[in-house]
Enzyme design. Sequence first.
Site, PDB file in Angstrom:
ATOM      1  CG  ASN A 125      -1.759   1.174   1.415  1.00  9.88           C
ATOM      2  OD1 ASN A 125      -1.647   2.129   0.656  1.00  9.88           O
ATOM      3  ND2 ASN A 125      -2.615   1.149   2.422  1.00  9.88           N
ATOM      4  CD  GLU A 163      -6.414   2.305   3.187  1.00  8.65           C
ATOM      5  OE1 GLU A 163      -5.260   2.466   3.648  1.00  8.65           O
ATOM      6  OE2 GLU A 163      -7.045   3.213   2.637  1.00  8.65           O
ATOM      7  NE  ARG A 214      -4.885  15.309  -0.422  1.00 15.56           N
ATOM      8  CZ  ARG A 214      -5.234  14.023  -0.436  1.00 15.56           C
ATOM      9  NH1 ARG A 214      -6.251  13.627  -1.165  1.00 15.56           N
ATOM     10  NH2 ARG A 214      -4.579  13.139   0.279  1.00 15.56           N
ATOM     11  NE  ARG A 265      -4.707   3.527  -1.314  1.00 11.76           N
ATOM     12  CZ  ARG A 265      -4.569   4.594  -0.561  1.00 11.76           C
ATOM     13  NH1 ARG A 265      -3.553   4.691   0.271  1.00 11.76           N
ATOM     14  NH2 ARG A 265      -5.434   5.554  -0.622  1.00 11.76           N
ATOM     15  CG  HIS A 283     -10.142   7.466   1.179  1.00  9.17           C
ATOM     16  ND1 HIS A 283     -10.584   8.762   1.253  1.00  9.17           N
ATOM     17  CD2 HIS A 283      -8.808   7.515   1.310  1.00  9.17           C
ATOM     18  CE1 HIS A 283      -9.554   9.576   1.418  1.00  9.17           C
ATOM     19  NE2 HIS A 283      -8.454   8.834   1.458  1.00  9.17           N
TER      20      HIS A 283
END
Length: 404
Positions: free
Chosen positions: A14, A388, A250, A102, A190
């Site tokens: 990932n 994840e 962000r 990922r 996500h």
Amino acid sequence: MSGTAGRPAVLVLNTGSSSIKAGVFEAGKGDRPILSALAERLGTAEAHCSLRDPDGSKLDAPQPPEDSKFTDTKFTHEAMLAWLIPLLRQRSGVELVAAGHRIVHGGAHYSRAVAIDDSVVAALNQLIPMARTHQPYGLAAVEAVRKRWPELPQVACFDTAFHATISHLNRMVALSRPIIDKGVRRYGFHGLSYAWIASHLPDILGARAKGRVIVAHLGNGASLCGLIGCESRATSMGFSTLEGLMMGERPGTLDPGIVLFLLEELGMNLEEVRHLLFKESGLKGVSGLSNDMRTLLASESPFAKEAVALYIHRAVREIGAVAAEIGGLDALIFTAGIGEHAAPIRAGIVEGCSWLGAELDPAANAADATLISPPGAKVTAYVIPTNEEAVIARETRAALDLNP
Ligand code: ADP
């Protein structure tokens, strides 16, 4: 293909913009890695790596040698991968039968994980302009594995894929037909995290899992997913990873007129605007201090306090929008670094959602308990840690038919 024989295993990578989370998982099944690694602060002289056993205990890990392989004092992604991949195999003593990655963007074409071949790599490279700040890292990891073990089957697992089920109108942007016809649309991200949460909702929520659930993935990047019956129906992140919630660096949703103003009136060039939007905004920009929520919560600076207040305000606003899209709310789930650990942020968001019927149990919230609402709450709030890497392992096994 991987040297000495051991039990068959899947390598999971990932790869983010400044970190690599890696795990070695049994090839057949299981959500707990045999061995995992976290490499952080890549691209800086402070890059380091830690290894963990299946219980999460830290193991002694040799650090990457500070020799010429590691380009001056900077440990690049490439150098870290070249060092870490063989180390994981050696330390776990497994035989790697596959690698799963990922990949942030699967575009309109990939709505599930896919075995990687040259044509897939070419297609994923074409998506780089849609996710310049994320896509190249996942693809570099594919290349690093291929360099080391050219025959090892590899699988791309997408952050966008879970959102293949969003509503048509959630997917659309209100630009002109010629632009819409060029494929400009919302995707959502996500998805690997949301897939993990969705797979646990029936166990944790019981009958409510069938209802209207919003998951708030609050990490460095952050987004919301509105689910009905454990499927994504609406999401706050859109075409790029900039839309929606305020994030570490962000801004989240922003009037596009501001971007025009920056370019036309403040004389910023494209690269400066990109840097501002992806690296200098959000918590970091508003606080002028840090993108790290721990630092901000501990700070007395008025700008840090304002950044935290705005973060909560924006989250409440976006939750209202997603709740409207899925027709109400039965449960609110918090996950990822901030969602799992920052009790004051959860408290602020749940309180801000009291108009929807959300209620907080302050003691349970302070203890990071799973259920953080009192009995009988109209909208129940939960904390569910995401994973994840386990989803990448699951999807890799499924794509290659490795499940027993
Ligand atoms: P990434 O998107 O990089 O995977 P994470 O999910 O690890 O990010 O989340 C990183 C964020 O979580 C940071 O803002 C960090 O400050 C925050 N965080 C982690 N632990 C805590 C904590 N104990 N209290 C408050 N915030 C935390």
